[in-house]
Design a protein around this motif. Structure first.
Motif, mmCIF file in Angstrom:
data_model
loop_
_atom_site.group_PDB
_atom_site.id
_atom_site.type_symbol
_atom_site.label_atom_id
_atom_site.label_comp_id
_atom_site.label_asym_id
_atom_site.label_seq_id
_atom_site.Cartn_x
_atom_site.Cartn_y
_atom_site.Cartn_z
ATOM 1 N N GLU A 12 -3.560 6.092 -6.035
ATOM 2 C CA GLU A 12 -4.551 6.278 -4.982
ATOM 3 C C GLU A 12 -5.183 4.923 -4.635
ATOM 4 N N ILE A 13 -5.278 4.669 -3.346
ATOM 5 C CA ILE A 13 -5.929 3.448 -2.880
ATOM 6 C C ILE A 13 -7.415 3.747 -2.732
ATOM 7 N N GLY A 34 2.427 7.628 -6.296
ATOM 8 C CA GLY A 34 1.378 8.595 -6.636
ATOM 9 C C GLY A 34 0.038 7.960 -6.931
ATOM 10 N N ARG A 71 -9.886 3.887 4.397
ATOM 11 C CA ARG A 71 -8.645 3.225 4.790
ATOM 12 C C ARG A 71 -8.821 2.370 6.055
ATOM 13 N N THR A 101 0.828 -1.211 0.000
ATOM 14 C CA THR A 101 0.000 0.000 0.000
ATOM 15 C C THR A 101 0.859 1.256 0.000
ATOM 16 N N GLU A 102 1.829 1.280 0.900
ATOM 17 C CA GLU A 102 2.688 2.464 0.996
ATOM 18 C C GLU A 102 3.524 2.659 -0.272
ATOM 19 N N GLU A 115 1.404 4.090 -2.980
ATOM 20 C CA GLU A 115 1.129 5.511 -2.713
ATOM 21 C C GLU A 115 2.349 6.382 -3.026
ATOM 22 N N LYS A 116 3.532 5.857 -2.729
ATOM 23 C CA LYS A 116 4.764 6.593 -3.090
ATOM 24 C C LYS A 116 4.813 6.850 -4.598
ATOM 25 N N VAL A 153 -6.462 -0.393 -6.288
ATOM 26 C CA VAL A 153 -5.703 0.763 -6.768
ATOM 27 C C VAL A 153 -6.499 1.476 -7.863
#
Lengths: 402, 402
Positions: A305-306, A303, A310, A296-297, A300-301, A320
């Protein structure tokens, strides 16, 4: 003449079916045992006990059904439903509609409680609906693979128990990957499958139910006509193959001749469950949690979006959002064709809007996460998505090296 | 902690499940493919074509169902039956009552035609019953494993076709071991399994049906609620899992997301069918015929009596009368415990009266026949049966040496 297929393995990062554990597959090569062979009965009995552990239950009844996950859902609902019975189905994703589909075909009266797919229900909302509609059964999905949202169940379960409502929960997407508490949450029947976090091929459904259900279905037992006509019931279940009252007597000491057990799948299931217990359920859950966090992280790094809320995201799927201007299916095809990596699309209103990255069972491991992220970055760069190339995979690698 | 079971192989001479072919088992170790992976779809498509060959059909529709044999029987009958429909079931053995069981639970009106289990029906008797009762469906068993009798079908099939009656036939015990002519016999739906003459583990059912059935069931298709509500039918099939109209669209070009295919079982089935075609169906049938003859003659040399009419005996099972004063279960236990050889008992009125020796698939081979006969003689001598010890096994050996 047809040829033996040559299999090139896949890195399967979908929400199922996922990669079967190699040790599980090796057990399928074992020779066939007759279904009433004492050696096989011992394996069946061990499977019954092991099934209970990931469900978090001490129920007497737990066994496998020879069919994919949804065969267990249908068996569960058929056992409780008699034509005209009212079933409340709170829907926050695609698989609630499968429960409804099954209930409808079983001639139940369905009360729908629908919402967007961004988050599960507030439990109080479901409880209010139970008060209003007074259903005989509440049927819900614990973890929705379509949108990766997970439903808190404890208050709903407690309310159902107090009010004599049956609570049936589909735990297919969470069983073996996320801690389940069937007894504490007061779930009456819970259903799972083999092809997700148990790392066993698809083809079996796992089920457990409590004494309350057993007592309710007992008078519905009708002996199979081929075995005699001395035990009849006017309320017999409307299926032979998926009749829980017969299946219970097949897996139990009566050993009625209901079907010819899929022995090789039972060997695989025995090994899949055994490996979970050997690793230790706490370690299994911690592994899934860690890989979910890093995936997940890392995404997100990059760019990305999840999708969805959350705090209620299920740890076994990462949904994603497909970035604006990117063709989701092109990305999936490049991953599969060029890298032999599979991720999933989604259903209904989310089709074409999200990718679903699985984090389940044997597929939930460091090498898979790293391979996937590296390949995903390469493919996204190729299709023109703008991001800091390398940022996701190097972040993940740093996290694993910690 | 549970241990990995240590498997000692069995010589399985029952009417199923029989020994899976070693090459079939080895295919189950292959890595999982996603169910919509192009490589897997190729395997599915080949399986569809290969299934048709032992059925003796050019039907467009042939596929596998993720459940044991009876799941296919139930799917077939549910597709044709609407509540109140009349089904004629001629019963000359145990498994006709399974058909009746399924029809009853599907709310059909059943007309039974019953006889002793010594022989099948004269076809004219069934035809007269069709004339009298005018059923919508005739459901029969081709080969009855309980008594090893086999039903001629061609005249019944022709009469059904002429009179617009559906003819559904259970071919579980003959498929892959005895020549079938689904098209010539005018069978509308035929059902088989994997665990007998295909030498594949139990867990899948094989089905084929013709255009007539396809046309009939087409308006019963209703899209699964989770996939949309735009295709509805008031006559929808009363099951989701065993809905032939959905399964056809799962195995066909529409590829609807009905269930998660049991990929490893499909690999096994592909190999089991491929090995049959490689051996050549004529050779396969000749092998079964030869082993049936040698087994039968050898047992008769030992003074044992073969149950039932000889001219209609099925070649895949040898039903042996248990001699006066001999405990059939003691003999079976000695064979299994001391020799790891399994033969079967029987059902209903034949329980305790006959043993059933299987002659199916990979288990139908010279070494199995010889091992079984030698062990059987030793055990029979031990339990006090009087015969010319050695006469059966030496006769068999002489026959194989010819």
């Amino acid at each position: 003449m047809y040829q033996q297929p040559i299999f090139e393995g896949r890195t399967i990062m979908t929400p199922g079916p996922v990669e079967a554990h190699p040790a599980v597959l090796r057990q399928m090569v074992q020779p066939i045992l007759g279904q009433f062979d004492p050696e096989f009965l011992k394996i069946m009995n061990e499977v019954k006990e092991m099934i209970k552990v990931p469900f978090g239950t001490k129920n007497k009844q737990a066994f496998a059904i020879d069919g994919t996950s949804r065969s267990g859902l249908e068996a569960a609902l058929l056992a409780l439903i008699e034509p005209g019975d009212k079933v409340l189905i709170p829907a926050y994703g695609r698989f609630a509609y499968l429960l409804g589909e099954i209930c409808q075909r079983a001639q139940a009266e369905i009360v729908w409680l629908e919402k967007d797919w961004e988050s599960p229900f507030e439990q109080s909302v479901v409880i209010e609906a139970i008060k209003e509609h007074q259903p005989k059964i509440v049927a819900m999905v614990h973890g929705e693979t379509a949108n990766a949202q997970m439903q808190p169940l404890d208050q709903i379960g407690a309310f159902c128990r107090e009010n004599d409502v049956f609570f049936v929960v589909d735990m297919v997407a969470t069983y073996g990957g996320i801690e389940l508490k069937v007894d504490d949450w007061k779930v009456d029947i819970a259903i799972a499958g083999t092809q997700k976090c148990v790392s066993v091929p698809s083809g079996m459904s796992l089920i457990t139910y409590n004494d309350r259900v057993e007592k309710y279905i007992q008078p519905r037992y009708q002996k199979e006509l081929g075995l005699g006509s001395d035990e009849q019931s006017e309320r017999y279940v409307r299926s032979n193959y998926l009749d829980l009252t017969q299946l219970q007597r097949y897996w139990g000491p009566e050993r009625i001749n209901h079907h010819t057990e899929a022995t090789s799948m039972v060997y695989a299931l025995h090994e899949g469950l055994r490996l979970l217990l050997l690793e230790g359920m706490e370690n299994v859950y911690a592994r899934h949690t860690k890989n979910d966090r890093i995936l997940t992280e890392s995404l997100e790094k990059m760019g990305l979006e999840i999708f969805g809320a959350r705090e209620t995201k299920m740890g076994t799927v990462i949904p994603v959002r497909i970035p604006e201007g990117i063709d989701g299916e092109e990305v999936r095809a490049l991953l599969l064709d060029q890298f032999k990596i599979e991720i999933a699309s989604s259903f209904g209103s989310l089709k074409g809007k999200i990718w679903r990255v699985g984090n389940m069972g044997y597929s939930s491991r460091q090498t898979n996460v790293l391979h996937f992220l590296s390949a995903f970055e390469t493919v996204l760069k190729k299709v023109g998505y703008e991001f800091d190339y390398g940022v996701g995979s190097t972040y993940a690698l740093e996290e694993y090296l910690k």
